[in-house]
Design a protein around this motif. Structure first.
Motif, short mmCIF file in Angstrom:
data_model
loop_
_atom_site.label_atom_id
_atom_site.label_comp_id
_atom_site.label_asym_id
_atom_site.label_seq_id
_atom_site.Cartn_x
_atom_site.Cartn_y
_atom_site.Cartn_z
N ASP A 146 10.00 -1.36 -6.13
CA ASP A 146 8.65 -1.81 -6.50
C ASP A 146 8.22 -1.23 -7.83
O ASP A 146 7.51 -1.89 -8.61
CB ASP A 146 7.66 -1.41 -5.41
N ARG B 160 -1.93 2.72 -10.99
CA ARG B 160 -1.27 2.36 -12.24
C ARG B 160 -1.53 3.35 -13.36
O ARG B 160 -1.06 3.17 -14.49
CB ARG B 160 -1.70 0.96 -12.70
N ASP C 70 4.93 -11.52 -10.01
CA ASP C 70 5.65 -11.89 -8.81
C ASP C 70 5.94 -13.38 -8.83
O ASP C 70 5.05 -14.22 -9.00
CB ASP C 70 4.82 -11.55 -7.56
N ASN D 289 6.96 -3.57 -10.84
CA ASN D 289 5.56 -3.53 -11.24
C ASN D 289 5.32 -2.87 -12.59
O ASN D 289 4.29 -3.13 -13.22
CB ASN D 289 4.74 -2.79 -10.17
#
Length: 778
Positions: A513, A556, A19, A517
């Motif tokens: 997102d 994840r 980020d 990510n």
């Protein structure tokens, strides 16, 4: 320390998109040009190709290379839209140039100029050219549709010509750069082409930013967008699953919806990718996520409105195409609509990361027959009774009509008699498809295990529930009827706009997102999906043998063990690929687990029947060896325990591990010596000596497929056993016994009490039944 240093060197070129709140100053970020540069010489025609992704994508799509004449014919007819042009022209002819009053004999035809003619012929029903042109000019909407169809056809023609030039360029690249003679183009597999491509990179760099190109880099370029789509299906991000009233859970993914989603995410003007290899800078900034999600949702709504406006044209085209494509086949083989095929959703759900299209088609093709047998194992007694009666009634009427037609052919002149014969034949064929085979004996659990051996992924809650109607309904979403596929494609112009307008916008933020990510930037390759890195450390699941090898939080982790299974498949398909240290440690841990389980199982010869035939199947010269090994372990999967006289009891995982261990041992060849500094767990699944021998006998692909099937079964068995382990801590030093399920334990106790496979008890029972029948007769 040395190992950590090597790991740092292997990952130093990979950077995760963290980020960042500030934009880069304008002008500082120069667009990286990824060029294909070949030095002067025999390959001087491939200087400065800017889009390596498209170039590499054509390489596997071009195999096996067909003859030049067939290649040109396919490109000219298929890509230029010969079928499209025929459908438009023939439909226009049927609308404007046919006199249906004459054809249906509703108006008498004047034969005064030819008195000897009494019958109506086809030319009599065709209007003259001037009258046909007047009818065409008098229909404004038809002229508009013809102009629109002409524009579409011109676009398809230009695309076909570009692809024809691209195919010719790839063919020249095969011959001149890779050194494959023209007469041998049809005989080279993708692995051999890939090896030549890597050798060419070492001699003269193809990719400028990187001196060394790996097999994984090539697959990243070819499957960049496809890996993102597979990952989003794995994480249930795409709006393709719905729960509808009266219908329950429904999966809807058609080619039209897939095209719109790819246009929205990858290729359109508002796509998240700014070119074929890099994301837009806004996607990489967390501060811009909401604004980008609003723009993506707005683009989805506009695209849905455009689809809604074009819906009548697209729906009419789909109806015409379906009629011309399937009408003749339905008349010739009415049962063809009852055949099954893998749905488009299944091709994404069951696809590994970095799996090429031809590899996926081959794997699902091998699983088609087991999946068909599994779905056929379900039958409804009530439906079977109704089908028998309906088939009997329709068959009786059809038989009478056929006999009358044979007796006097004038019966065919009766109105609608041919229609009745055709419809009755269709009803009889459909009714027969619902009547099960009286002599068939099915075991749903074993059939589902055979399906798993080839497709490699099945939902976890199907374990032990193969005979349930819910499992069959969910399997039908993956393995659907051809009639359902045609119906979904026909409904796609109506449903796709609704999904884009109402279902996609609420998920826009989650999709943005996901791209931020789960994207990594690879030097010389560009932005790729992080799941495609096959990184067990960042995306592994502890329940799939990754415990101790992964640091990934639950959000994840890939679902259904896709990271672990994809890593194993890629390592088996590319035995010369050297994975990064975390992947090597996982593969070494898996191999060690196989060795331990194999030690607790009987020898592979005990899992296979004795005799010369099994011995020949286990020889390298037999082309049936891979399928024989898969069949053997599937047959052995039901034997969770063995008679003590033959050996100690073993679990299903131990039986699979025993066959896997036998595959890793060279059969009839000497093992290749290990290179200095190479550990046994770092070596590929197949030794180099066996790799060379299998290449000579053309069994490499088959053995790799069989070994992957066994690994898929083995990993699923270990996963199931791990879920059944008690959660409480076990005392240190306690022996670990093979785990068996509840149903397996029952079968194990029965097998222990059954000497010589139970033949003695079966003979005694048969004798007792015969004695009882004799007493009854007397």
């Amino acid at each position: 320390m040395a190992e950590h240093g090597e790991e740092h060197r292997d990952y130093r070129e990979y950077r995760r998109l963290e980020d960042c709140e500030e934009d880069s100053p304008p002008g500082e970020e120069e667009e990286e040009q990824l060029l294909l540069h070949v030095t002067e010489g025999p390959t001087d025609s491939w200087h400065h190709i800017k889009d390596l992704d498209s170039f590499f994508t054509k390489l596997p799509a071009h195999l096996p290379v067909p003859p030049e004449e067939w290649l040109r014919l396919r490109a000219a007819l298929g890509r230029a839209g010969a079928g499209f042009l025929f459908v438009v022209t023939f439909s226009t002819f049927l609308l404007c140039c046919v006199d249906y009053d004459v054809l249906f004999a509703t108006r008498p035809l004047n034969h005064s100029h030819v008195p000897e003619r009494a019958k109506v012929t086809l030319p009599d029903a065709v209007l003259p050219a001037p009258q046909c042109a007047r009818r065409l000019r008098g229909s404004g909407w038809l002229l508009f549709l013809l102009v629109l169809a002409g524009a579409v056809w011109l676009c398809r023609l230009v695309t076909a010509l570009r692809r024809l030039v691209g195919y010719w360029e790839i063919r020249s690249f095969y011959i001149r750069a890779l050194g494959i003679p023209a007469e041998e183009l049809c005989n080279h597999s993708w692995q051999s082409v890939q090896a030549r491509l890597l050798a060419l990179q070492r001699r003269q760099p193809l990719c400028v930013p990187r001196r060394e190109l790996t097999e994984l880099d090539i697959h990243h370029r070819i499957l960049r967008f496809r890996n993102y789509t597979v990952a989003m299906v794995n994480k249930s991000l795409l709006p393709v699953r719905f729960r509808l009233p009266l219908l329950g859970p429904v999966v809807f993914l058609t080619r039209g919806l897939q095209f719109n989603l790819e246009l929205l995410l990858f290729r359109g003007p508002a796509a998240l990718f700014q070119n074929t290899w890099s994301l837009r800078p806004q996607v990489k900034r967390a501060g811009a996520r909401r604004a980008l999600a609003r723009g993506l949702a707005r683009a989805a709504v506009l695209l849905g409105v455009a689809n809604l406006a074009l819906c009548p044209c697209v729906l009419g085209w789909r109806l015409l195409l379906a009629f011309f494509s399937y009408a003749e086949g339905l008349k010739r083989a009415p049962g063809s609509l009852g055949a099954r095929r893998w749905s488009l959703y299944a091709r994404h759900y069951l696809r590994h990361f970095n799996e090429l299209g031809h590899e996926l088609r081959a794997r699902l093709g091998r699983g088609h027959a087991p999946a068909t047998r599994y779905m056929d194992s379900f039958s409804s007694p009530l439906l079977a009774v109704l089908a028998r009666h309906v088939g009997f009634f329709a068959g009786s009427v059809l038989a009478v009509l056929i006999v009358l037609t044979v007796y006097d052919e004038d019966v065919l002149t009766v109105q609608h008699i041919l229609t009745a014969i055709t419809l009755l034949g269709l009803v009889v064929t459909v009714a027969r498809s619902f009547i099960p085979d009286e002599h068939a004996v099915w075991c749903p659990e074993q059939l589902l295990q055979r399906v798993l051996a080839h497709v490699h992924y099945l939902p976890e809650h199907w374990q032990g529930r193969a005979g349930r109607a819910e499992t069959r309904a969910e399997m039908a979403q993956l393995f659907q009827y051809k009639a359902v596929f045609i119906l979904e494609e026909l409904l796609s112009p109506l449903v796709t706009p609704l999904i884009l307008i109402f279902a996609f916008p609420p998920r826009a933020l989650d999709i943005v997102d996901f791209f931020r990510n789960f994207t990594v930037e690879v030097a010389g390759v560009g932005d790729i999906c992080s799941f495609a890195q096959l990184d067990v450390r960042h995306h592994g699941n502890p329940q799939w043998l990754s415990e101790g090898h992964t640091e990934a939080p639950p959000e994840r982790q890939a679902e259904h063990g896709k990271t672990e299974l994809s890593l194993m498949r890629f390592a088996l398909s590319n035995p010369r690929w050297r994975p990064p240290p975390p992947a090597r440690r996982f593969l070494g841990h898996l191999q060690a687990q196989v060795t331990r389980d194999a030690a607790a199982a009987p020898a592979p010869r005990h899992l296979l029947p004795e005799g010369p035939l099994p011995a020949s199947l286990l020889s390298e010269e037999s082309a049936l060896a891979p399928e024989a090994l898969v069949s053997s372990v599937l047959a052995a999967s039901g034997l969770v325990a063995r008679d003590p006289r033959f050996g100690p009891p073993c679990s299903t995982a131990s039986a699979t591990a025993s066959l896997l261990a036998s595959l890793r041992t060279p059969l009839g060849t000497c093992a290749a010596p290990e290179s200095p500094g190479e550990h046994p767990e770092d070596r590929p699944a197949l030794s180099e000596s066996r790799l060379r021998s299998l290449s000579r006998s053309a069994l490499l692909a088959e053995v790799a497929s069989a070994e992957m099937s066994l690994h898929a079964i083995y990993l699923h068995q270990l996963h199931q056993q791990q879920q059944q382990q008690p959660q409480g801590p076990q005392p240190a030093g306690a022996p670990k016994h093979p785990l068996v399920t509840t149903g397996s334990a029952a079968r194990a106790s029965q097998l222990r009490e059954m000497p010589l496979g139970g033949w003695a008890e079966e003979d005694e029972e048969e004798e007792e039944e015969e004695e009882e029948e004799a007493e009854t007769m007397t």
